[in-house]
Design a protein around this motif. Structure first.
Motif, PDB file in Angstrom:
ATOM      1  N   TYR A   5      46.662  40.503  32.983  1.00  0.00           N
ATOM      2  CA  TYR A   5      46.149  39.437  32.110  1.00  0.00           C
ATOM      3  C   TYR A   5      44.627  39.379  32.138  1.00  0.00           C
ATOM      4  O   TYR A   5      43.989  39.732  33.134  1.00  0.00           O
ATOM      5  CB  TYR A   5      46.733  38.094  32.539  1.00  0.00           C
ATOM      6  N   ASP A   6      44.070  38.902  31.033  1.00  0.00           N
ATOM      7  CA  ASP A   6      42.617  38.748  30.916  1.00  0.00           C
ATOM      8  C   ASP A   6      42.184  37.290  31.054  1.00  0.00           C
ATOM      9  O   ASP A   6      41.048  37.016  31.441  1.00  0.00           O
ATOM     10  CB  ASP A   6      42.138  39.269  29.559  1.00  0.00           C
ATOM     11  N   VAL A   7      43.076  36.368  30.685  1.00  0.00           N
ATOM     12  CA  VAL A   7      42.753  34.940  30.710  1.00  0.00           C
ATOM     13  C   VAL A   7      43.877  34.187  31.419  1.00  0.00           C
ATOM     14  O   VAL A   7      45.058  34.419  31.145  1.00  0.00           O
ATOM     15  CB  VAL A   7      42.587  34.366  29.287  1.00  0.00           C
ATOM     16  N   LEU A   8      43.500  33.288  32.303  1.00  0.00           N
ATOM     17  CA  LEU A   8      44.449  32.413  32.983  1.00  0.00           C
ATOM     18  C   LEU A   8      44.176  30.978  32.539  1.00  0.00           C
ATOM     19  O   LEU A   8      43.053  30.481  32.681  1.00  0.00           O
ATOM     20  CB  LEU A   8      44.282  32.514  34.500  1.00  0.00           C
ATOM     21  N   GLN A   9      45.184  30.311  31.981  1.00  0.00           N
ATOM     22  CA  GLN A   9      45.035  28.924  31.537  1.00  0.00           C
ATOM     23  C   GLN A   9      45.960  28.011  32.321  1.00  0.00           C
ATOM     24  O   GLN A   9      47.125  28.331  32.554  1.00  0.00           O
ATOM     25  CB  GLN A   9      45.363  28.785  30.047  1.00  0.00           C
ATOM     26  N   PHE A  55      40.596  29.565  41.215  1.00  0.00           N
ATOM     27  CA  PHE A  55      39.673  30.161  42.195  1.00  0.00           C
ATOM     28  C   PHE A  55      40.224  31.495  42.686  1.00  0.00           C
ATOM     29  O   PHE A  55      39.491  32.487  42.786  1.00  0.00           O
ATOM     30  CB  PHE A  55      39.458  29.198  43.353  1.00  0.00           C
ATOM     31  N   PHE A  56      41.522  31.530  42.968  1.00  0.00           N
ATOM     32  CA  PHE A  56      42.146  32.778  43.407  1.00  0.00           C
ATOM     33  C   PHE A  56      42.006  33.844  42.324  1.00  0.00           C
ATOM     34  O   PHE A  56      41.714  35.017  42.625  1.00  0.00           O
ATOM     35  CB  PHE A  56      43.631  32.543  43.709  1.00  0.00           C
ATOM     36  N   CYS A  57      42.195  33.447  41.093  1.00  0.00           N
ATOM     37  CA  CYS A  57      42.072  34.380  39.973  1.00  0.00           C
ATOM     38  C   CYS A  57      40.689  35.007  39.925  1.00  0.00           C
ATOM     39  O   CYS A  57      40.549  36.223  39.742  1.00  0.00           O
ATOM     40  CB  CYS A  57      42.381  33.645  38.672  1.00  0.00           C
ATOM     41  N   LYS A  58      39.658  34.203  40.105  1.00  0.00           N
ATOM     42  CA  LYS A  58      38.289  34.718  40.050  1.00  0.00           C
ATOM     43  C   LYS A  58      37.985  35.634  41.240  1.00  0.00           C
ATOM     44  O   LYS A  58      37.389  36.704  41.071  1.00  0.00           O
ATOM     45  CB  LYS A  58      37.294  33.554  40.022  1.00  0.00           C
ATOM     46  N   ILE A  59      38.407  35.226  42.439  1.00  0.00           N
ATOM     47  CA  ILE A  59      38.117  36.007  43.642  1.00  0.00           C
ATOM     48  C   ILE A  59      38.895  37.319  43.644  1.00  0.00           C
ATOM     49  O   ILE A  59      38.341  38.401  43.873  1.00  0.00           O
ATOM     50  CB  ILE A  59      38.447  35.188  44.904  1.00  0.00           C
ATOM     51  N   TYR A  60      40.177  37.224  43.357  1.00  0.00           N
ATOM     52  CA  TYR A  60      41.060  38.400  43.432  1.00  0.00           C
ATOM     53  C   TYR A  60      40.714  39.439  42.361  1.00  0.00           C
ATOM     54  O   TYR A  60      40.935  40.631  42.549  1.00  0.00           O
ATOM     55  CB  TYR A  60      42.509  37.943  43.282  1.00  0.00           C
ATOM     56  N   SER A  61      40.184  38.988  41.242  1.00  0.00           N
ATOM     57  CA  SER A  61      39.825  39.923  40.161  1.00  0.00           C
ATOM     58  C   SER A  61      38.348  40.296  40.197  1.00  0.00           C
ATOM     59  O   SER A  61      37.852  40.929  39.268  1.00  0.00           O
ATOM     60  CB  SER A  61      40.144  39.297  38.801  1.00  0.00           C
ATOM     61  N   PHE A  62      37.656  39.887  41.257  1.00  0.00           N
ATOM     62  CA  PHE A  62      36.213  40.132  41.382  1.00  0.00           C
ATOM     63  C   PHE A  62      35.466  39.576  40.176  1.00  0.00           C
ATOM     64  O   PHE A  62      34.567  40.212  39.618  1.00  0.00           O
ATOM     65  CB  PHE A  62      35.928  41.628  41.546  1.00  0.00           C
ATOM     66  N   LYS A 116      36.434  39.184  37.165  1.00  0.00           N
ATOM     67  CA  LYS A 116      36.650  39.891  35.902  1.00  0.00           C
ATOM     68  C   LYS A 116      37.598  39.143  34.969  1.00  0.00           C
ATOM     69  O   LYS A 116      37.684  39.480  33.790  1.00  0.00           O
ATOM     70  CB  LYS A 116      37.189  41.288  36.179  1.00  0.00           C
ATOM     71  N   ARG A 117      38.342  38.175  35.482  1.00  0.00           N
ATOM     72  CA  ARG A 117      39.284  37.424  34.657  1.00  0.00           C
ATOM     73  C   ARG A 117      38.679  36.085  34.248  1.00  0.00           C
ATOM     74  O   ARG A 117      37.945  35.458  35.026  1.00  0.00           O
ATOM     75  CB  ARG A 117      40.601  37.190  35.393  1.00  0.00           C
ATOM     76  N   LYS A 118      38.994  35.648  33.031  1.00  0.00           N
ATOM     77  CA  LYS A 118      38.534  34.353  32.541  1.00  0.00           C
ATOM     78  C   LYS A 118      39.525  33.264  32.942  1.00  0.00           C
ATOM     79  O   LYS A 118      40.744  33.492  32.965  1.00  0.00           O
ATOM     80  CB  LYS A 118      38.406  34.377  31.016  1.00  0.00           C
TER      81      LYS A 118
END
Length: 365
Positions: free
Chosen positions: A82-86, A99-106, A108-110
């Motif tokens: 996925y590219d975006v998490l809502q 926060f996990f989404c941002k850290i885990y994807s370095f 790269k995910r919105k």
């Protein structure tokens, strides 16, 4: 193709699918996203093909029987898809997921947090950790101008907030408004008999209004709380003359049938004691219904400062009855405003236009 994931773990039903699923559905249908809704399984979702065709649904496994851990496990193995998490609503779980989404994807995910706020957001005092986590989210939006102005003026959440209202959709086909098909009807839609919806206020107001007017009817649509059924029985016992004028339909899940109620009604009434941004209001606007509502922030945006509707104080059935009298006596104004209101709604509260705004916000930050 960009990929959009909406996380709403609680068990879904047809009404939540329509509400929560609308943004990912429109992102898919109108903006060429591949959209997925992640939730716990509640039923077979047989209505998905009709209501939100093309929206994928993934069932969250109850491995830990803990919302946060179940979703984190899913993201651990699937976030790369996925590219975006809502997420919806400001909660510790949603902040940690973003926060996990941002850290885990370095980074790269919105991430997108839709506050889905009510009045409580005005009094919410976030901790330093909450403010830190909020700053890491790409887009945080609120649904009405009152909250938007307040949150950005006070910087209460420690960051700027974007304005993204709720809306309505028409499957890409705007139905022509035929005022001559509208009847002298007031309609309301919701969970009938809850403390929030204050249905008894509407019933009392219509009773007082009915003494002065014999032409108008009231149609009350939605599931009825068991605790409210004695009120209904007593209401008709004391007012047998209203049995033919006040109708409790129960829930209507068929979209075409429900839309017919909007299309043939001149007035939509909302008596809620509190609300965020109820989607029933935008559905009423879609069909040019004059809005009569308690004085809620979201209503002010939709009726354009009392141009396309009227507001009244919470729990004031006398004031509401007087509004019904005033409105029913001005049929020319109701007809004049109806098509104008529909045009206004399509300009500012149409989901495809709203989702274009979301898309721009996501990729500009």
């Amino acid at each position: 193709m960009k990929r959009f994931l909406t996380i709403f773990p609680i068990a879904m039903n047809v009404h939540l699918i329509k509400d929560v699923g609308m943004i990912p559905y429109i992102m898919h249908k109108e903006l060429d996203y591949e959209s997925t809704l992640l939730c716990y399984k509640n039923d077979d979702y047989s209505y998905l093909e009709k209501e939100v065709k093309g929206l994928k649904i993934v069932y969250l496994k109850k491995i830990f029987h803990n919302q946060l851990f179940d979703v984190l496990l899913f993201l651990l193995f699937n976030l790369r898809k996925y590219d975006v998490l809502q997420v919806y609503q400001l909660s510790r779980v949603n902040l940690l997921l973003c926060f996990f989404c941002k850290i885990y994807s370095f980074n790269k995910r919105k991430t997108y947090l839709k506050l889905d706020a009510d009045d409580q957001v005005l009094y919410y005092l976030p901790s330093k950790i909450t403010k830190f986590l909020l700053k890491k989210i790409n887009v945080v939006s609120v649904e009405n101008q009152t909250y938007f102005d307040h949150l950005n003026l006070t910087m209460q959440l420690g960051r700027k907030i974007d304005y993204v209202p709720n809306g309505f959709y028409d499957d890409g086909v705007q139905k022509s408004l035929k005022f001559n098909k509208k009847e002298n009807k007031i309609v309301t839609v919701g969970r009938i008999g809850t403390k929030q919806k204050a249905t008894e206020i509407l019933c009392k107001a219509f009773k007082k209004f009915s003494v002065h007017n014999q032409d108008w009817k009231l149609e009350i649509i939605g599931p009825i709380e068991n605790e409210f059924k004695p009120f209904i029985a007593n209401y008709f016992k004391q007012n047998p003359n209203l049995r033919e004028r006040v109708t409790f339909t129960g829930p209507i899940n068929n979209r075409e049938l429900l839309e017919d109620y909007y299309a043939t009604s001149k007035v939509f009434a909302l008596t809620s004691r509190y609300e965020g941004f109820p989607l029933v209001l935008t559905e009423a606007a879609k069909f040019g219904c004059f809005i009569v509502s308690t004085d809620l922030p979201a209503v002010k945006d939709l009726i354009d400062n009392n141009h396309y509707g009227k507001v009244f104080p919470i729990d004031d059935d006398n004031y509401l009855a007087d509004l019904f009298k005033e409105i029913s006596n001005d049929s020319y104004q109701l007809e004049k405003l109806s098509s104008e209101f529909q045009s206004f709604a399509y300009t500012y509260f149409y989901w495809p236009e709203i989702c274009k705004t979301i898309d721009k916000l996501l990729w500009s930050k």
